[in-house]
Design a protein around this motif. Structure first.
Motif, PDB file in Angstrom:
ATOM      1  N   THR A   1       0.795  -1.231   0.000  1.00 43.61           N
ATOM      2  CA  THR A   1       0.000   0.000   0.000  1.00 43.61           C
ATOM      3  C   THR A   1       0.830   1.285   0.000  1.00 43.61           C
ATOM      4  O   THR A   1       0.282   2.356  -0.262  1.00 43.61           O
ATOM      5  CB  THR A   1      -0.934   0.030   1.223  1.00 43.61           C
TER       6      THR A   1
ATOM      7  N   THR B   1      -0.834   6.680  -5.351  1.00 48.52           N
ATOM      8  CA  THR B   1      -1.929   7.006  -4.439  1.00 48.52           C
ATOM      9  C   THR B   1      -1.886   8.477  -4.047  1.00 48.52           C
ATOM     10  O   THR B   1      -2.912   9.089  -3.734  1.00 48.52           O
ATOM     11  CB  THR B   1      -1.844   6.125  -3.178  1.00 48.52           C
TER      12      THR B   1
ATOM     13  N   THR C   1      -8.922   4.358  -4.032  1.00 42.89           N
ATOM     14  CA  THR C   1      -7.484   4.232  -4.293  1.00 42.89           C
ATOM     15  C   THR C   1      -7.014   2.784  -4.262  1.00 42.89           C
ATOM     16  O   THR C   1      -6.176   2.383  -5.066  1.00 42.89           O
ATOM     17  CB  THR C   1      -6.667   5.042  -3.272  1.00 42.89           C
ATOM     18  N   PHE C   2      -7.566   1.983  -3.332  1.00 44.05           N
ATOM     19  CA  PHE C   2      -7.061   0.612  -3.189  1.00 44.05           C
ATOM     20  C   PHE C   2      -8.158  -0.428  -2.994  1.00 44.05           C
ATOM     21  O   PHE C   2      -7.869  -1.552  -2.615  1.00 44.05           O
ATOM     22  CB  PHE C   2      -6.063   0.535  -2.023  1.00 44.05           C
TER      23      PHE C   2
ATOM     24  N   PHE D   1      -3.726  -1.015   5.023  1.00 51.71           N
ATOM     25  CA  PHE D   1      -4.733  -0.294   4.253  1.00 51.71           C
ATOM     26  C   PHE D   1      -5.310   0.913   4.974  1.00 51.71           C
ATOM     27  O   PHE D   1      -5.783   1.844   4.329  1.00 51.71           O
ATOM     28  CB  PHE D   1      -5.859  -1.251   3.841  1.00 51.71           C
TER      29      PHE D   1
ATOM     30  N   ASN E   1      -1.997   3.249   3.524  1.00 49.79           N
ATOM     31  CA  ASN E   1      -2.679   3.927   2.425  1.00 49.79           C
ATOM     32  C   ASN E   1      -3.093   5.343   2.826  1.00 49.79           C
ATOM     33  O   ASN E   1      -2.991   6.291   2.033  1.00 49.79           O
ATOM     34  CB  ASN E   1      -3.908   3.125   2.000  1.00 49.79           C
TER      35      ASN E   1
ATOM     36  N   SER F   1       5.446  -2.677  -5.483  1.00 50.68           N
ATOM     37  CA  SER F   1       4.010  -2.613  -5.774  1.00 50.68           C
ATOM     38  C   SER F   1       3.671  -3.345  -7.073  1.00 50.68           C
ATOM     39  O   SER F   1       2.667  -4.060  -7.156  1.00 50.68           O
ATOM     40  CB  SER F   1       3.559  -1.156  -5.866  1.00 50.68           C
TER      41      SER F   1
END
Length: 443
Positions: free
Chosen positions: A58, A63, A234-235, A263, A267, A310
């Motif tokens: 993350t 992001t 975003t995720f 997360f 994130n 990633s």
């Protein structure tokens, strides 16, 4: 007749031995990452290992671009509220999926077999695997362009060479599997976070500290619903595949905590960093901020270190999706094939046109996680999706729930009502749970 019996028995024994030998020779080598079978207890990892992998997943610089959009629309206090609410929604969703992954030991696409049927699950493999190949190509193209920009290269050959070289590195990491991603994340993530915090404090110096930052009035406009959707979006698609890693957890509790760290905290930090960069330097991506500060070397380190791990995760994801799609025991060939396709997309410049399309798929992926969660809670919580279970080819009820939930999420987005990914997840979860209680478990 009795004289022939020993010869017949000998021939039968020899034939049986030959058959057994041929079967043993033909038996495929088991992938140590167990892409289509439950991860056995002896192969499970500790909490620290799992946390490192998910945090590395993350801590993703693109992001920051979502954070940049928020930074232009909200003051500091409202910004923190939006990030907190969006991250809580995202973290809760991923934590539940991660908990299921740890308890079953299965990847998301294999869990889909129990939810959508042995053939219906191919939809999940194509959707999740195809999306990850697309994002893989986008990232490869980004690395090539930013590296060329840093050194002032205008040659397309130089860009292509960079893309091919980094793709090979990421592909090799994914082929190595969980352990490869663990070591890359263990080394690069702390250094990237240190660098990111340094840039953040450097940014605060530009505006007179936290007080100066809080005093800045935003120039853009964005509704709260759209802002929270941005954070969740975003995720949420990648988070749907969190079981690919949490299945290595020794307990569901470890998986939940690791998902929260990755997360919610990881994130959320990247979104906040992007917002700070946009407010102070007019640029959400810290890589470009470092370029502006003349720190090209550190900018390239942040770029390569971050996107390496990633994108290796993305390659791993389409590798296990391919193994499920074609029902093979190893992910290796699919990691390689997917990496080649993604690199070709990057070389052709298709990546410039993919993000919006792939973002649209973000509407259709979260409901899949909702269906899996609802069906698991209703039918599989006690037995944990046992290997060898008799499954229907298509679970038309859950496929219908999935389609309806996607339609609701898409419609909400078109009408700007609520948070589309959350609407899709909740609708799929509730409907799948309700219908599963009304239907028999076995096909």
């Amino acid at each position: 007749m009795s004289a022939e019996t020993p010869e017949t028995e000998a021939e039968a024994t020899a034939a049986a031995a030959g058959t057994a030998g041929a079967a043993a020779a033909a038996e495929p080598v088991i992938d140590r990452d167990y892409p289509v079978t439950p991860v056995p207890r002896h192969a499970r990892k500790g909490f620290f290992s799992l946390m490192v992998v998910l945090l590395g997943f993350t801590i993703f610089t693109p992001t920051m671009l979502a954070g940049a959009a928020l930074g232009e629309a909200f003051g500091l206090r409202e910004l923190l509220v939006v990030i907190a609410v969006g991250s809580l929604v995202l973290g809760a969703y991923v934590a539940v999926l991660g908990w299921i992954g740890a308890r079953t030991g299965l990847t998301t696409v294999v869990m889909a077999r129990y939810t959508l049927g042995s053939r219906g699950s191919k939809l999940a493999s194509i959707l999740l695997g195809g999306t990850q190949i697309g994002w893989y190509g986008v990232v490869i193209g980004t690395i090539g362009e930013l590296t060329a920009q840093a050194f002032g290269w205008e040659s397309s050959v130089a860009r292509a060479a960079i893309m091919i070289a980094v793709s090979a590195l990421m592909c090799a990491t994914a082929v190595y599997g969980y352990r490869g991603m663990y070591w890359v994340s263990l080394i690069s993530t702390p250094l990237i976070l240190i660098l990111a915090f340094w840039v953040m404090f450097r940014s605060l110096e530009e505006v007179g500290g936290w007080a100066g930052l809080a005093a800045i009035q935003p120039g853009g406009q964005m509704t709260l619903a759209v802002a929270v959707t941005t954070v969740v979006g975003t995720f949420v698609s990648a988070g749907t595949q969190a079981p690919n890693w949490t299945r290595f957890a020794r307990s569901g509790r470890q998986a939940v905590i690791a998902c929260v760290v990755g997360f919610l905290i990881g994130n959320g930090l990247m979104i906040f960093f992007g917002a700070i960069g946009a407010i102070t330097f007019g640029e959400g991506d810290f890589v470009l901020v470092l370029f502006q500060l003349g720190l090209i070397g550190w900018g390239l380190f942040l770029l390569f270190g971050n996107l390496w791990k990633s994108n290796a995760d993305a390659a791993y994801s389409f590798g296990v999706a391919g193994a499920e799609l074609f029902e093979k025991p190893s992910k290796t060939r699919f990691v390689i094939y997917g990496s080649i396709i993604g690199t070709i997309l990057a070389l052709l410049g298709v990546g410039d046109h993919l993000p919006q399309y792939l973002g649209l798929l973000g509407t259709f992926i979260p409901p899949l996680g909702g269906v899996i969660i609802g069906d698991y809670l209703a039918r599989w919580r006690r037995t944990q999706m046992p290997e060898g279970e008799v499954l229907p080819r298509f679970n038309w009820v859950n496929l219908g729930v999935y389609a309806l939930s996607c339609a609701l999420a898409w419609g909400a987005g078109q009408l700007e009502l609520g948070i589309p990914p959350v609407i899709g997840i909740v609708a799929a979860l509730v409907l799948a749970f309700a219908f599963a209680r009304l239907t028999p478990r076995r096909g």
